[in-house]
Scaffold this active site. Sequence first.
Site, PDB file in Angstrom:
ATOM      1  N   ASP A  20     -32.328 -25.833 136.668  1.00 16.95           N
ATOM      2  CA  ASP A  20     -32.201 -26.466 135.358  1.00 16.95           C
ATOM      3  C   ASP A  20     -30.720 -26.419 135.016  1.00 16.95           C
ATOM      4  OD1 ASP A  20     -32.105 -27.333 132.768  1.00 16.95           O
ATOM      5  OD2 ASP A  20     -33.312 -25.718 131.925  1.00 16.95           O
TER       6      ASP A  20
ATOM      7  N   GLU B 112     -34.713 -15.196 129.374  1.00 14.38           N
ATOM      8  CA  GLU B 112     -35.994 -15.536 129.988  1.00 14.38           C
ATOM      9  C   GLU B 112     -36.384 -14.576 131.099  1.00 14.38           C
ATOM     10  OE1 GLU B 112     -35.940 -19.689 130.956  1.00 14.38           O
ATOM     11  OE2 GLU B 112     -35.689 -20.281 128.868  1.00 14.38           O
TER      12      GLU B 112
ATOM     13  N   ARG C  71     -40.101 -21.852 125.732  1.00 15.31           N
ATOM     14  CA  ARG C  71     -38.734 -21.936 125.225  1.00 15.31           C
ATOM     15  C   ARG C  71     -38.077 -20.580 125.461  1.00 15.31           C
ATOM     16  NH1 ARG C  71     -37.637 -26.826 122.434  1.00 15.31           N
ATOM     17  NH2 ARG C  71     -35.539 -26.279 123.156  1.00 15.31           N
TER      18      ARG C  71
ATOM     19  N   LYS D 232     -42.579 -29.589 126.066  1.00  8.50           N
ATOM     20  CA  LYS D 232     -42.417 -28.469 125.135  1.00  8.50           C
ATOM     21  C   LYS D 232     -43.040 -28.862 123.800  1.00  8.50           C
ATOM     22  CE  LYS D 232     -38.044 -26.769 127.111  1.00  8.50           C
ATOM     23  NZ  LYS D 232     -36.572 -26.761 126.953  1.00  8.50           N
TER      24      LYS D 232
END
Length: 438
Positions: free
Chosen positions: A253, A216, A378, A349
């Site tokens: 997270d 990411e 995602r 999501k």
Amino acid sequence: MYAENITNAVEIQDIRAREILDSRGNPTIEADVILADGSMGRAAAPSGASTGSREALELRDGDKSRYLGKGVTKAVANVNSQIRSALLESDATDQQGIDNILIELDGTANKDHLGANAMLAVSLATAKAAAISQNLPLHQYIANLRGQTSLTMPVPMMNILNGGEHADNTVDIQEFMIEPTGFSSFSEALRAGVEIFHSLKSVLKSQGLNTAVGDEGGFAPNLRTNEEAITVIMQAIEQAGYKAGKDIHLALDCAASEFYKNGQYILAGEGNKTFDSQGFSDYLVKLTEQYPIISIEDGLDESDWEGWAYLTSKLGKKVQLVGDDLFVTNPAILQEGIDKQIANAILIKFNQIGTLSETLDAIYLAKKNGYATVISHRSGETEDSTIADLAVGTAAGQIKTGSLCRSDRVAKYNQLLRIEQQVRASYRGGEEFIGLRG
């Protein structure tokens, strides 16, 4: 006659799908929906690495001789045959009707007949085509679907240090994020995030740490503890000229399901340090007491509802507790969490549920019950920036779309900059968070 022509103009004339590649070099599905007036919407389905067990099914081919089994030709065929036949001549502006047809055609609880990836690509492409036909920006079209009159720019959760399933390193917690809370516009908040991201690279280099990035776009160094990851981010905030706890807050997270084994939370990167549910909850509580952490996602395993109840009792009044694997964008599961007073926010999501309408159902159920909503990408993404429009069009308040590099992540930030220039939408900063509201 005139009304009939208008109706015909938004009829679906053709649907076609194809395999494309996502940001990890894996196949995903992209669909085009073409209307009678020539308007075309195009959308691609993302793909997750750490996934909840109750997510809708992402249909893959499983043929190991092709793309290592990750091909999506079955999903593509479903769009080009069954879905196309079912939706031809349908009114593209009837989003609920389109999605109902998809759901009924699939006929399963978890979309394992057509595939949530096939359904989602068509659902989103239809909305885009309808927005173009009506000469509306996508965020406004989405707002109109549920009568959302006030629009807001989302606070970005910027994942600048990666661990867990998103990186090949020793860090157990999956994402360490910064949240620019002390700013009056999205563009200024984004600038602060970029400056801290570059500052973090400098901090890591000065300590001889790796500055390669994860899925990411966040840095993925080997660190001794999760707390060390927080420490280097705090240093980067200060070096960039901002104040942690005022201008910038932190978010985690944990993706705790990834290190939950036989009822225990095991931090392999910290010498297999082991906790029970209450112990790991207390570990998280301690972190929030030591650092300006205002949001924790998936702090416990998706099945550990008793642990979630304990964590919520300890932190639920002052820290945002986000359910991702816990709720999987599913309104029925979210309602169960609301009834049991589990968590206080939901991660949204698209591909966990499979259609735009069901996604909106989850968002507005959360809002109705005082749960915060975080629109999310995602780890396997494309250049598709629909989530930026969804965040603004639903006034969700927050967006999670990765770090400040990799075009698959930056595409969403750039779309938000365009939207901010186009519309009057406030940036509420810290007011979006339970622990910071005045």
